[in-house]
Design an enzyme around this catalytic site. Structure first.
Site, PDB file in Angstrom:
ATOM      1  N   ASN A 136     -46.804  71.312  25.679  1.00  0.00           N
ATOM      2  CA  ASN A 136     -45.879  70.427  26.504  1.00  0.00           C
ATOM      3  C   ASN A 136     -44.593  70.465  25.802  1.00  0.00           C
ATOM      4  OD1 ASN A 136     -47.858  68.678  25.018  1.00  0.00           O
ATOM      5  ND2 ASN A 136     -46.376  67.348  25.260  1.00  0.00           N
TER       6      ASN A 136
ATOM      7  N   CYS B  30     -36.116  59.269  17.419  1.00  0.00           N
ATOM      8  CA  CYS B  30     -35.205  58.045  17.976  1.00  0.00           C
ATOM      9  C   CYS B  30     -35.766  58.114  19.467  1.00  0.00           C
ATOM     10  CB  CYS B  30     -33.860  58.448  18.068  1.00  0.00           C
ATOM     11  SG  CYS B  30     -33.342  57.801  16.161  1.00  0.00           S
TER      12      CYS B  30
ATOM     13  N   HIS C  97     -48.339  66.074  39.416  1.00  0.00           N
ATOM     14  CA  HIS C  97     -46.883  65.797  39.290  1.00  0.00           C
ATOM     15  C   HIS C  97     -46.110  66.791  38.324  1.00  0.00           C
ATOM     16  CE1 HIS C  97     -46.194  63.943  35.116  1.00  0.00           C
ATOM     17  NE2 HIS C  97     -47.410  63.623  35.366  1.00  0.00           N
TER      18      HIS C  97
ATOM     19  N   GLY D 205     -53.366  63.188  34.595  1.00  0.00           N
ATOM     20  CA  GLY D 205     -53.815  64.106  33.635  1.00  0.00           C
ATOM     21  C   GLY D 205     -54.491  63.362  32.256  1.00  0.00           C
TER      22      GLY D 205
HETATM   23  C1  LIG Z   1     -50.016  68.769  27.962  1.00  0.00           C
HETATM   24  C2  LIG Z   1     -50.282  67.527  28.675  1.00  0.00           C
HETATM   25  N1  LIG Z   1     -51.522  66.798  28.943  1.00  0.00           N
HETATM   26  C3  LIG Z   1     -51.650  65.439  29.365  1.00  0.00           C
HETATM   27  C4  LIG Z   1     -50.496  65.009  30.211  1.00  0.00           C
HETATM   28  C5  LIG Z   1     -50.753  63.713  30.800  1.00  0.00           C
HETATM   29  O1  LIG Z   1     -50.576  64.052  32.244  1.00  0.00           O
HETATM   30  P1  LIG Z   1     -50.309  62.605  33.259  1.00  0.00           P
HETATM   31  O2  LIG Z   1     -49.072  62.427  33.123  1.00  0.00           O
HETATM   32  O3  LIG Z   1     -50.806  63.195  34.474  1.00  0.00           O
HETATM   33  O4  LIG Z   1     -51.114  61.365  32.793  1.00  0.00           O
HETATM   34  C6  LIG Z   1     -49.305  65.733  30.182  1.00  0.00           C
HETATM   35  C7  LIG Z   1     -48.138  65.150  30.712  1.00  0.00           C
HETATM   36  O5  LIG Z   1     -47.373  64.345  30.059  1.00  0.00           O
HETATM   37  C8  LIG Z   1     -49.373  66.929  29.408  1.00  0.00           C
HETATM   38  O6  LIG Z   1     -47.953  67.585  29.310  1.00  0.00           O
END
Ligand SMILES: Cc1ncc(COP(=O)(O)O)c(C=O)c1O
Lengths: 395, 143
Positions: free
Chosen positions: A152, A326, A202, A72
């Site tokens: 996220n 932390c 994933h 991602g």
């Molecule tokens: C909103 C968001 N963008 C990008 C990523 C990055 O994806 P990847 O873990 O496949 O590099 C994540 C994952 O941690 C994510 O939650």
């Protein structure tokens, strides 16, 4: 500790058994390089194209608009840098938000050093951007709007359709980081006017290290990786065939019966939110009350610190995460929690629990059994709580 | 990430609580930075006869507070002042590099409590000033 209740699906997910089964032959028997002309090479090529079809079907786009990447993070980097460098003559302005994942934020910060100008839109207390502010931020130099589909950390879903409409009206390309959204909320790139979209396998029970960038037909972006003619010359590197096959199977499974899955997970989420807010004092829900990912719960508990909370939950077999400083090794707590206006001390006490479709009502029961005493125990240890109890500090 | 000793002190912290009419009380750190330590000392004939703490902070912060209280109990005030953050960290079989700050906080909380004791008893104190315990405010690099 035998039982583990996994409530960190936003971090990553298990690979489904069915997905693993589809991937396995591509490690051992069907190991051909997709660029080779003999039978096992052609078989690999076909496996990639089948997976591409599945991704296209899930996003409601054409297979030629789907490009496989290594994560991602790579998809975000490619979309933003690729667009920026391809449109340097047209303009140097990018609009994004203050609550993006670091894959977008740090890419934008890098571009600022390269002479681009970036507007980081603020968000309201629930983590939503203002469409008015977005429109005001647009200049004749704006070449890209990049707004994440869903956050996220706090799960807030942005008004993607409206953002897409504004971008289309102004003739500006619109990228969305949908890493947290794909497989969890229905997405239609045409209905939403999305020009580029990042996803990562994933996060929906596919393998790690496989991403996708959707690029609408006709849009030209620069490539990041120079080399062979893989992915129609846009992304060099021998394809990760087992991973791509797994991503295809996983997205097919994740988007099938998505409505049923969403309503089941959402019920767990809402029950946990209601019960925690009812039973634990000095606690708040972070993120939007309704416009949020079906599996995301994010609380702040006052007077305690997130890492301690995670360690104690871990001892009870609950896997979760926090935006406290932390836990990240940084001095400041999560930029998302600060962006929604939380003071540092409250951001340090955050707890994120993210459900998947393997969670059950019993898991919520168990969290409700272990979480309140842990919060109470940490508060009994906290000098801040002592002040509150003595009435020195008013909250 | 943490040693077994750290986890032991984190999950069963020694000497948590308050001491009424303590002879010395010290508090360092602040909520903004994510950790606060408060140390209470009961001192008789220059000897630390009771010690309690309260901590808001991460696992390392709780464990170092707990370990520091164990290390000073039964010591003279002079001996207690010799305890360094490094000694606390070593007694815990080490801390991750990013968490050395927490052991520093334990040393400073102890120092602050002893300073308070000296002040209450009119004993001149020429030790180093206590740091605020907030990394935003200073740039000292801890080992
Ligand atoms: C909103 C968001 N963008 C990008 C990523 C990055 O994806 P990847 O873990 O496949 O590099 C994540 C994952 O941690 C994510 O939650």
């Amino acid at each position: 500790m035998d039982k583990v209740i996994y409530l960190d699906h936003a971090a990553t997910t298990s690979v489904r058994q069915e997905v693993v089964q589809e991937m396995l032959p591509y490690f051992t028997e069907k190991y051909g390089n997709a660029s080779s002309i003999y039978a096992i090479g052609r078989e690999s090529k076909k496996a990639i194209e089948d997976a591409r079809e599945k991704v296209a079907k899930a996003l409601k786009c054409g297979p030629k608009e789907v490009f496989f990447t290594g994560s991602g993070t790579e998809s975000d980097n490619w979309a933003i840098k690729g667009m920026a460098f391809a449109n340097r003559e047209k303009g140097n302005h990018i609009i994004t938000t203050a609550v993006e994942h670091h894959a977008v934020l740090h890419t934008c910060q890098y571009l600022e050093k390269e002479g681009f100008e970036v507007t980081y839109l603020p968000v309201d207390e629930h983590g939503v951007i203002s469409l008015e502010q977005l429109e005001k931020a647009i200049t004749d130099k704006t070449i890209l709007i990049s707004v994440m589909f869903a956050n996220n950390e706090i799960g807030t879903i942005q008004p993607i359709k409206e953002i897409g409409r504004i971008a289309r009206e102004k003739g500006i390309y619109f990228h969305t980081d949908a890493v947290q959204a794909v497989g969890h909320v229905p997405i239609d790139v045409n209905e939403y006017n999305i020009d580029m979209l990042s996803l990562s396998a994933h996060k929906f029970h596919g393998p790690k290290g496989v991403g996708v960038l959707y690029v609408r037909k006709g849009i030209k972006i620069h490539t990041l990786l120079q080399g062979g003619a893989h992915e129609r010359g846009k992304r060099a590197g021998t394809e990760n065939i087992p991973g791509i096959v797994g991503a295809g199977k996983a997205i097919e499974m994740a988007t099938k019966d998505i409505e049923d899955k969403v309503s089941k997970i959402q019920a767990l989420r809402d029950r946990l939110i209601t019960e925690v807010l009812e039973k634990i004092p000095y606690c708040r829900l972070n993120g939007h009350p309704t416009q949020r990912l079906p599996g995301n719960v994010n609380f702040s508990f006052e007077f305690i610190e997130g890492e301690s909370l995670l360690l104690m939950l871990d001892m009870k077999g609950v896997a979760a995460s926090s935006g406290s400083a932390c836990t990240s090794g940084a001095l400041d707590p999560s930029h998302v929690l600060l962006a929604i206006g939380l003071p540092h001390e409250i951001a340090h006490g955050s707890l994120r629990l993210t459900f998947g479709d393997d969670n059950t009502e019993q898991d919520v029961d168990y969290v409700m059994e272990v979480l309140p005493p842990i919060v109470e125990r940490l508060r009994e240890m906290s000098p801040l709580y002592e002040e509150v109890k003595r009435g020195v500090k008013h909250v | 990430m943490y040693s077994e000793k750290v986890m032991d002190h984190f999950s069963n912290p020694r000497n948590v609580g308050e001491i009424e009419n303590a002879d010395g009380v010290g508090q360092v750190g602040n909520a903004k930075c994510g950790d606060i330590m408060k140390m209470y000392l009961k001192i008789e004939n220059d000897m630390i006869v009771d010690v309690k703490f309260k901590t808001f902070g991460c696992g390392a912060a709780v464990a170092t507070s707990s370990m520091a209280t164990e290390m000073v109990l039964g010591k003279t005030v002079e001996e207690a002042l010799q305890i360094t953050n490094k000694a606390v960290a070593e007694a815990l079989d080490g801390l991750p590099p990013a968490k050395m700050h927490c052991s520093n906080l334990a040393e400073e909380a102890l120092r602050a409590a002893i300073q308070d004791y000296y002040k209450k008893n009119g004993i001149p104190f020429d030790g180093e000033p206590v740091c605020s315990g907030c990394c935003h405010d200073c740039s000292v690099v801890h080992e």
